[in-house]
Scaffold this active site. Sequence first.
Site, mmCIF file in Angstrom:
data_model
loop_
_atom_site.group_PDB
_atom_site.id
_atom_site.type_symbol
_atom_site.label_atom_id
_atom_site.label_comp_id
_atom_site.label_asym_id
_atom_site.label_seq_id
_atom_site.Cartn_x
_atom_site.Cartn_y
_atom_site.Cartn_z
ATOM 1 C CG HIS A 1 -0.731 5.648 -4.291
ATOM 2 N ND1 HIS A 1 -1.565 6.699 -4.598
ATOM 3 C CD2 HIS A 1 -1.007 4.677 -5.188
ATOM 4 C CE1 HIS A 1 -2.318 6.370 -5.640
ATOM 5 N NE2 HIS A 1 -1.991 5.155 -6.036
ATOM 6 C CG HIS B 1 0.967 0.777 -6.899
ATOM 7 N ND1 HIS B 1 -0.183 0.128 -6.537
ATOM 8 C CD2 HIS B 1 0.569 1.968 -7.410
ATOM 9 C CE1 HIS B 1 -1.241 0.883 -6.825
ATOM 10 N NE2 HIS B 1 -0.811 2.011 -7.359
HETATM 11 P P1 5GP Z 1 -3.813 3.932 -8.199
HETATM 12 O O1 5GP Z 1 -4.686 3.355 -9.260
HETATM 13 O O2 5GP Z 1 -4.344 5.261 -7.704
HETATM 14 O O3 5GP Z 1 -2.364 3.964 -8.546
HETATM 15 O O4 5GP Z 1 -3.887 2.915 -6.990
HETATM 16 C C1 5GP Z 1 -4.749 3.047 -5.927
HETATM 17 C C2 5GP Z 1 -4.559 1.799 -5.098
HETATM 18 O O5 5GP Z 1 -5.058 2.044 -3.803
HETATM 19 C C3 5GP Z 1 -5.311 0.591 -5.643
HETATM 20 O O6 5GP Z 1 -4.389 -0.470 -5.822
HETATM 21 C C4 5GP Z 1 -6.350 0.286 -4.563
HETATM 22 O O7 5GP Z 1 -6.569 -1.079 -4.399
HETATM 23 C C5 5GP Z 1 -5.740 0.917 -3.338
HETATM 24 N N1 5GP Z 1 -6.708 1.386 -2.365
HETATM 25 C C6 5GP Z 1 -7.796 2.157 -2.630
HETATM 26 N N2 5GP Z 1 -8.449 2.435 -1.480
HETATM 27 C C7 5GP Z 1 -7.739 1.839 -0.488
HETATM 28 C C8 5GP Z 1 -7.915 1.752 0.940
HETATM 29 O O8 5GP Z 1 -8.849 2.297 1.505
HETATM 30 N N3 5GP Z 1 -6.993 1.035 1.641
HETATM 31 C C9 5GP Z 1 -5.939 0.421 1.032
HETATM 32 N N4 5GP Z 1 -5.098 -0.267 1.809
HETATM 33 N N5 5GP Z 1 -5.736 0.492 -0.304
HETATM 34 C C10 5GP Z 1 -6.633 1.171 -1.051
#
Ligand code: 5GP
Length: 149
Positions: free
Chosen positions: A102, A104
């Site tokens: 993903h 951001h």
């Molecule tokens: P990472 O730390 O893996 O780069 O970011 C994961 C992101 O996914 C976090 O910003 C978190 O808030 C978001 N996230 C986690 N679970 C969900 C979800 O079920 N729905 C949405 N819309 N975002 C999520």
Amino acid sequence: LTEVDCVFCAIVAGSSPASMLYGDEQVVAFLDIRPVNAGHLLVVPRVHAALLSELAPVIGGRLFQVGMALDQALRCSGVRCDDVNLYLADGAVAGQEVPHVHLHVVPRFRGDGFGLRLPAGYGRRPEREALEEIAGWIRRALGEVEDAR
Ligand code: 5GP
Ligand code: ZN
């Protein structure tokens, strides 16, 4: 391909709710549920891939194209947005919590308190020789990666 127990696969499949912003054949975009700032969103490939190395390069390209469009959209959307960070954690040690690729897209404004933390001792400039040695390692590895594609 849908991975059981993957939260982003569930959103892509429509079996878990999300505030959707965009979707095409390759990627979807939706709001992050725990935003750094209002408007913080994620661009996600429809196909399950934990790491960038498992994702087809064209889909990675699309991920970034859509990230670029949403960067522009955020700036004129009405959310507080002076500038934008694109951020991708490729692997757990790099800060990845959801093991489905993903990108951001984070609206930024002065004084929002967000930022990358730099390690102690940051700012030192290595000798050119040291830079060149490391550049050599990476050039060689890149050749192997490109050959394997
Ligand atoms: P990472 O730390 O893996 O780069 O970011 C994961 C992101 O996914 C976090 O910003 C978190 O808030 C978001 N996230 C986690 N679970 C969900 C979800 O079920 N729905 C949405 N819309 N975002 C999520
Ligand atoms: Zn997934």
